[in-house]
Design a protein around this motif. Structure first.
Motif, short mmCIF file in Angstrom:
data_model
loop_
_atom_site.label_atom_id
_atom_site.label_comp_id
_atom_site.label_asym_id
_atom_site.label_seq_id
_atom_site.Cartn_x
_atom_site.Cartn_y
_atom_site.Cartn_z
N LEU A 1 0.85 -1.18 0.00
CA LEU A 1 0.00 0.00 0.00
C LEU A 1 0.89 1.24 0.00
CD1 LEU A 1 -2.72 -0.93 2.65
CD2 LEU A 1 -2.83 -1.15 0.17
N ARG A 2 0.72 2.07 -1.01
CA ARG A 2 1.52 3.29 -1.06
C ARG A 2 1.19 4.18 0.14
NH1 ARG A 2 4.03 3.72 -6.02
NH2 ARG A 2 3.05 2.59 -7.76
N GLN A 3 2.21 4.79 0.70
CA GLN A 3 2.04 5.62 1.88
C GLN A 3 1.06 6.76 1.62
OE1 GLN A 3 3.67 4.88 4.77
NE2 GLN A 3 2.66 6.53 5.87
N ASN A 4 0.07 6.89 2.51
CA ASN A 4 -0.92 7.98 2.45
C ASN A 4 -1.70 8.02 1.15
OD1 ASN A 4 -0.11 8.94 5.02
ND2 ASN A 4 1.58 10.07 4.09
N GLN A 5 -1.82 6.88 0.50
CA GLN A 5 -2.61 6.80 -0.73
C GLN A 5 -3.47 5.54 -0.65
OE1 GLN A 5 -0.67 7.58 -4.55
NE2 GLN A 5 1.19 8.12 -3.44
N GLN A 6 -4.59 5.57 -1.34
CA GLN A 6 -5.46 4.40 -1.36
C GLN A 6 -5.14 3.56 -2.61
OE1 GLN A 6 -9.24 6.42 -1.22
NE2 GLN A 6 -9.32 6.58 -3.44
N GLU A 7 -3.86 3.22 -2.75
CA GLU A 7 -3.41 2.46 -3.91
C GLU A 7 -2.65 1.22 -3.48
OE1 GLU A 7 -3.00 5.55 -7.65
OE2 GLU A 7 -1.27 4.42 -6.97
N ALA A 8 -3.07 0.09 -4.01
CA ALA A 8 -2.40 -1.18 -3.76
C ALA A 8 -1.56 -1.54 -4.97
CB ALA A 8 -3.44 -2.27 -3.49
N VAL A 9 -0.40 -2.14 -4.71
CA VAL A 9 0.53 -2.50 -5.78
C VAL A 9 0.95 -3.96 -5.60
CG1 VAL A 9 2.70 -1.96 -6.94
CG2 VAL A 9 1.38 -0.13 -5.87
N LEU A 10 0.85 -4.72 -6.67
CA LEU A 10 1.22 -6.14 -6.64
C LEU A 10 2.71 -6.30 -6.84
CD1 LEU A 10 0.20 -9.06 -6.53
CD2 LEU A 10 -0.21 -8.94 -8.99
N ILE A 11 3.34 -7.10 -5.98
CA ILE A 11 4.79 -7.32 -6.05
C ILE A 11 5.09 -8.82 -6.06
CG2 ILE A 11 5.27 -5.16 -4.84
CD1 ILE A 11 5.85 -6.84 -2.32
N ASP A 12 6.36 -9.16 -6.12
CA ASP A 12 6.90 -10.53 -6.02
C ASP A 12 6.31 -11.47 -7.06
OD1 ASP A 12 8.07 -12.90 -5.30
OD2 ASP A 12 7.88 -12.53 -3.16
N PHE A 13 7.00 -11.54 -8.18
CA PHE A 13 6.58 -12.38 -9.29
C PHE A 13 7.46 -13.63 -9.42
CE2 PHE A 13 4.45 -8.51 -10.01
CZ PHE A 13 3.40 -8.73 -10.89
#
Length: 462
Positions: free
Chosen positions: A150-162
């Motif tokens: 989760l980006r700091q202070n943002q309502q955005e999720a990011v997918l990692i580790d492929f």
């Protein structure tokens, strides 16, 4: 065995390692590094110590590089961006964007299980990222809260580790995965692999986000593993047994998405998002200037008090945002049996009216706004943003002002006025409906009434 240390220069001094590793899993270890020329921060992932000691280390490095090349070809806002591959001695590193934030797992561990609206926000974002990956012909195979940042202070999720990513066309894969999130086919080298494989893990992730408190009370950190369900006949409790606030629709969508056998499971991420009510059907665009578009009929306009919402529907369908906002004020006050005045700045929904406002009618109004704005506007969208800022329905001036800034109702840190509202689809997300900005709780940021209204939105499960 190679372990990079704090302040160590790598790649001929191009990068300097910053502090302790950001994280270490069963496959890789990720460091924070600063580029010396620009001062910009990056995350650099390498194979961890255990992998370096394996006899087939050289082969594992080839897989690692292939992983980097696969992700480098992805371009999606909810997928971590890979820039390049570098080499430091015998060890290769994957240079990625540095995301200042915490994993979804850490977030829930600290905050507790999420409200349905916030959980669905993140699942929708990662779901869209998975649809993109599947269209590119790949499976992620390791969706879990620990692999979502989760980006700091943002309502955005990011997918990692492929690290476990494979081509969808491959029907023979390593039996790797994370207990609780991996579907039964990932415990087999050969099986029925497909987009449904990632659906299971995404549904299991939503299961955890909504039931973490109940799971923790039973000493668990994840849903019942698929292998236990298959071979030990251990049942999967329905999510509502842990959290009664979960809506029936979401409860059923999770269970269908976590069906044990692939043939019985929700087949695609898109269908899973539809089952959750996250997919909005676009409104047709008129081909000729005066052509009338018949509004879609999926939304049932059945008011609890006999209110007619056809005019609001038609105004929204034709993009008449200002007129639709005024009509929203009119119907809401009519439902509340309060007088409507032409001067919209006089809009005021009394507190007693807020708590008695029929959920059926609030839901109709919200669904119409969400539908015809393609998910950009609506009371439910405003509520999700409020929650993402830490709002818990108790008035807090800092959170309330941050909310006003986020949705564009405050200008330069100062309270705004209804005359400043932007009636355009390009307005900030959740900017509309602005009828509530026309009454002081939102403009002045100083009353509990606005918080009460959003709590009503939440209790109505919009």
């Amino acid at each position: 065995m190679i372990i990079w240390q704090p302040d160590q220069p790598i790649n001929r001094g191009r990068f300097i390692i910053q502090g302790k590793p950001l994280g270490c899993g069963g496959y890789g270890i990720t460091y924070k590094a600063q580029e010396t020329n620009t001062g910009k921060l990056y995350a650099i992932k390498t194979l961890n110590q255990q992998m370096q000691l394996k006899n087939d280390f050289a082969e594992e490095q080839v897989k690692f590089i292939n992983e980097a090349l696969t992700i480098k070809g992805f371009d999606h806002r909810h997928i971590v961006k890979v820039n390049e591959v570098i080499q430091e001695g015998k060890l290769f590193g994957m240079v990625m964007e540095y995301i200042d934030g915490v994993t979804l797992f850490e977030y829930v561990q600290k905050k507790g299980q999420l409200l349905e609206t916030e959980a669905l926000l993140y699942i929708d974002q990662i779901g869209q990222a998975l649809e993109y990956i599947h269209q590119k012909g790949h499976l992620h195979r390791d969706i879990k809260p620990q692999n979502i940042l989760l980006r700091q202070n943002q309502q955005e999720a990011v997918l990692i580790d492929f690290g476990l990513t494979r081509s969808i066309a491959t029907q023979s894969m390593t039996n790797s995965g994370t207990n609780g999130y991996a579907p039964i086919e990932q415990y087999r080298r050969k099986g029925n692999f497909g987009s449904h494989t990632d659906v299971y893990a995404l549904a299991a992730t939503l299961y955890y986000l909504l039931t973490a408190d109940g799971l923790k009370a039973e000493g668990e950190q994840q849903p019942v593993p698929a292998v236990n369900r298959k071979y030990d006949n251990e049942p999967l409790p329905e999510p509502r047994s842990y959290n009664s606030r979960i809506s029936p629709r979401v409860n059923d969508a999770i269970l269908q998405g976590m069906a044990l056998e692939p043939e019985e499971r929700t087949p695609t991420v898109l269908q899973f998002r539809k089952n959750l009510g996250l997919v909005v059907t676009p409104v047709p665009t008129p081909q000729r200037k005066h052509e009338r578009i018949t509004p879609p009929q999926e939304i049932q306009l059945k008011s609890a008090v006999g209110m007619d919402y056809k005019k609001l529907r038609d105004l929204l369908a034709t993009g008449k945002w200002k007129e639709a906002d005024a009509e929203t004020a009119r119907v809401m006050l009519a439902v509340a049996k309060q007088e409507f005045k032409d001067d919209q700045t006089e809009f005021w929904l009394q507190r007693k009216s807020i708590w008695k406002f029929p959920c059926e009618d609030l839901r109709i109004i919200d669904q119409l706004w969400v539908k015809y704005s393609n998910g950009r506007f609506g009371f439910s969208v405003q509520n999700r943003i409020y929650q993402s800022l830490g709002g818990d329905y108790v008035y807090d001036s800092d959170i309330w002002e941050a909310f006003g800034d986020k949705v564009g109702w405050r200008k330069g840190g100062m309270k705004g006025f209804y005359a400043d509202i932007t009636f355009d689809i390009k307005a900030p997300k959740a900017h509309l409906p602005a009828v509530m900005a026309g009454y002081l709780p939102f403009v002045g940021m100083g009353r509990q009434d606005g918080v009460d209204f959003l709590e009503r939105v939440e209790t109505c499960k919009l």
